[in-house]
Design a protein around this motif. Structure first.
Motif, short mmCIF file in Angstrom:
data_model
loop_
_atom_site.label_atom_id
_atom_site.label_comp_id
_atom_site.label_asym_id
_atom_site.label_seq_id
_atom_site.Cartn_x
_atom_site.Cartn_y
_atom_site.Cartn_z
N UNK A 337 0.83 -1.28 0.01
CA UNK A 337 0.08 -0.08 0.00
C UNK A 337 0.95 1.33 -0.08
N UNK A 338 0.41 2.21 -1.00
CA UNK A 338 1.46 3.39 -1.07
C UNK A 338 0.51 4.35 -1.42
N UNK A 339 0.47 5.44 -0.59
CA UNK A 339 -0.40 6.62 -1.13
C UNK A 339 0.47 7.85 -1.76
N UNK A 340 -0.30 8.37 -2.74
CA UNK A 340 0.38 9.58 -3.32
C UNK A 340 0.44 10.71 -2.52
N UNK A 341 1.58 11.39 -2.46
CA UNK A 341 1.78 12.53 -1.42
C UNK A 341 2.33 13.37 -2.36
N UNK A 342 1.48 14.70 -1.99
CA UNK A 342 1.88 15.99 -2.70
C UNK A 342 2.47 16.86 -2.08
N UNK A 343 3.10 16.83 -0.86
CA UNK A 343 3.22 17.89 0.25
C UNK A 343 4.10 18.65 -0.39
N UNK A 344 5.27 18.09 -0.95
CA UNK A 344 6.47 18.88 -1.31
C UNK A 344 6.66 18.75 -2.89
#
Ligand SMILES: Cc1cc2nc3c(=O)[nH]c(=O)nc-3n(C[C@H](O)[C@H](O)[C@H](O)COP(=O)(O)OP(=O)(O)OC[C@H]3O[C@@H](n4cnc5c(N)ncnc54)[C@H](O)[C@@H]3O)c2cc1C
Length: 484
Positions: A337-344
């Motif tokens: 399970x891997x979530x897309x993270x757009x924080x940076x």
């Protein structure tokens, strides 16, 4: 016998699809890649990043030649631009990169490539030219197309989009560009530099809506100084073909109707995801005008069908497509399970100078109701920038209440390269003190990254409290010159 023809099938051979296909095949999945056009590479290679950045470079060289005297050189006699030569250079750069995105290369990695327009029959089957193909997992990576609104007269008026603009057989004398996003603004400057009279027509009161207005305004002022006309706060009433010219009728904020005439109209009003003709209803995949309905792991409403790239409607950039392709691979092939993270998440608008961005800008921090401080440093204080003949722009660092970086924007020469230090620093959670203490080679543009952090620290280091303590402990005697 296996239940499905392939372990994974990918629709779309652009940045997202190629990332998934290369990875899946190398992990040992039986992989199929289907591309609608006759070649792989997608928009980025053929109608987007590669041709636009090649054109921008050509326009930059011509601009420098026009301003040779600024660099202490004799002014060369300049010929007008023959756009066929410019297109020729664009094609040759594409041809070189195309080899990397060839069917042979993907075949050598183990992926099967088929060409044609794929349509879903059900949640595991697509049909391709009458042939039915099944896969356990599907990835939708069909990209986006230029959005062309139903303007009055548009169906009778020739216009250009990003699919035509790099392959013209002559340089238009004048161009009206509808929209003021990154594609519009990059093309406005490039064509203006090559000799086209450019007008940008924009509904809102500013350009580059995703950027802080002070940074976007600085870009606009620079383009204005180079000769680009801006019609902001206007609505387009209609477009008309006048034979040799086209007319864009606009209504200004004070209600006046104005006709902007140009040889060419470039429509750069955003992007539509390529989803409507995929038969997604048959597969039970939900979407809207912005893109696919996805969860954080980039799964559609069918958990074995994923989305990546422009079809997500999130960040429509090649590096977003690549990143999302990686997230899909982890979930779909490695089953982790891997979530897309757009924080940076970083991006850059390739005007000259460039405007690069990572994390939150001031507008986003304000909208989120955060307490923040802004730290800046100007390029006119950067020795290398001045030596390069470019003192325009600045860096803007946003810190939260705990003085941790929320984001950075850089307007300046090679800002797209300079932001990479922040990509590493923010993702690696590098302390500001480490950045301030690190040594950068002199003279480099990147010194501005250290300087802006130095501005934050200098108020603390050279404070009255510190001075008092030093005076007390080491009997320092204070100023040797000027009034204390
Ligand atoms: C002028 C311009 C400049 C740009 N500059 C930059 C830049 O400098 N930096 C940056 O990061 N991004 C830039 N972009 C954005 C970038 O091009 C896109 O974000 C990127 O191409 C998205 O990749 P993708 O894989 O989602 O889509 P694409 O690269 O478009 O690939 C999708 C592929 O799917 C195919 N396809 C569509 N329907 C089907 C079907 N039914 N069956 C099979 N195949 C299908 C298409 O033919 C296409 O090849 C630019 C875009 C434009 C227009």
């Amino acid at each position: 016998m296996a239940q499905f023809d392939y372990d994974i099938g990918i629709l779309g051979g652009g940045s997202a699809g190629l990332t998934v296909a290369a990875g899946a095949a190398q992990f040992g999945a039986k992989t199929l890649l289907i591309e609608k056009e006759k070649v792989l590479g997608g928009d980025c290679l053929h109608f987007g990043c590669v041709p636009s950045k090649t054109l921008i470079k050509t326009a930059h060289v011509y601009h420098l030649m026009k301003h040779a005297q600024r660099f202490g050189l004799p002014q060369p006699g300049l010929q007008p631009v023959d756009f066929r030569d410019v297109s020729g250079r664009i094609r040759s750069v594409i041809d070189t990169i195309q080899k990397h995105d060839s069917v042979e290369r993907f075949c050598s990695l183990g992926a099967k490539v088929l060409f044609g327009h794929a349509v879903f029959n059900d949640e595991h089957t697509v049909s391709l030219d009458g042939r039915k193909i099944t896969a356990k997992t599907w990835v939708i990576a069909t990209g986006s197309s230029p959005a062309v609104p139903k303007l009055e007269g548009i169906e009778r008026t020739p216009y250009l989009t990003n699919r035509d603009i790099f392959y013209l057989d002559r340089l238009p004398k004048s161009m009206a560009i509808l929209g003021a996003g990154p594609i519009s603004i990059e093309m406005a400057q490039a064509f203006c530099r090559l000799g086209t009279r450019v007008s940008v027509i924009q509904r809102s009161s500013r350009i580059l809506a995703r950027e802080d207005s002070d940074m976007a305004d600085a870009v606009m002022q620079n383009l204005k100084a180079e000769g680009v006309d801006f019609h902001l706060d206007t609505s387009v009433l209609s477009v008309q073909d006048l034979g040799d010219e086209r007319a864009v009728m606009i209504k200004t904020i004070d209600g006046k109707a104005v006709s902007v005439r140009a040889e060419a109209i470039l429509v750069a009003l955003g992007r539509d995801p390529n989803l409507r003709t995929l038969g997604l209803d048959q597969a039970g995949v939900e979407y809207d005008g912005k893109g696919l309905r996805l969860d954080a792991r980039l799964r559609t409403t069918q958990k074995h069908i994923f989305g990546a790239g422009d079809v997500t409607g999130t960040y429509q950039f090649t590096h977003a497509a690549g990143y999302e392709g990686g997230v899909v691979l982890t979930n779909a092939v490695l089953h982790l399970p891997r979530r897309a993270d757009y924080a940076f998440f970083p991006w850059c608008t390739y005007t000259d100078p460039e405007l690069a961005h990572i994390g939150m800008n001031e507008t986003a921090a304000k909208e989120a109701g955060l307490h923040y401080t802004v730290w800046t440093e100007e390029f006119k204080m950067n020795d290398r920038g001045l030596a390069e003949g470019e003192g325009l722009g600045r860096i803007k660092l946003i810190l939260d209440a705990k003085e941790k970086p929320l984001g950075v924007q850089i307007l300046g020469l090679h800002a797209g390269e300079l932001i990479s230090e922040w990509v590493a620093a923010l993702n690696g959670k590098v302390k500001l003190s480490a950045l301030a203490g690190a040594v950068h080679p002199y003279p480099t543009l990147a010194e501005i990254n250290k300087r802006v952090v130095g501005n934050y620290f200098s108020g603390k280091i050279f404070s009255d409290k510190v001075k008092k303590a030093l005076r007390f402990f080491f009997s320092l005697r204070g100023r040797a010159c000027g009034v204390e």
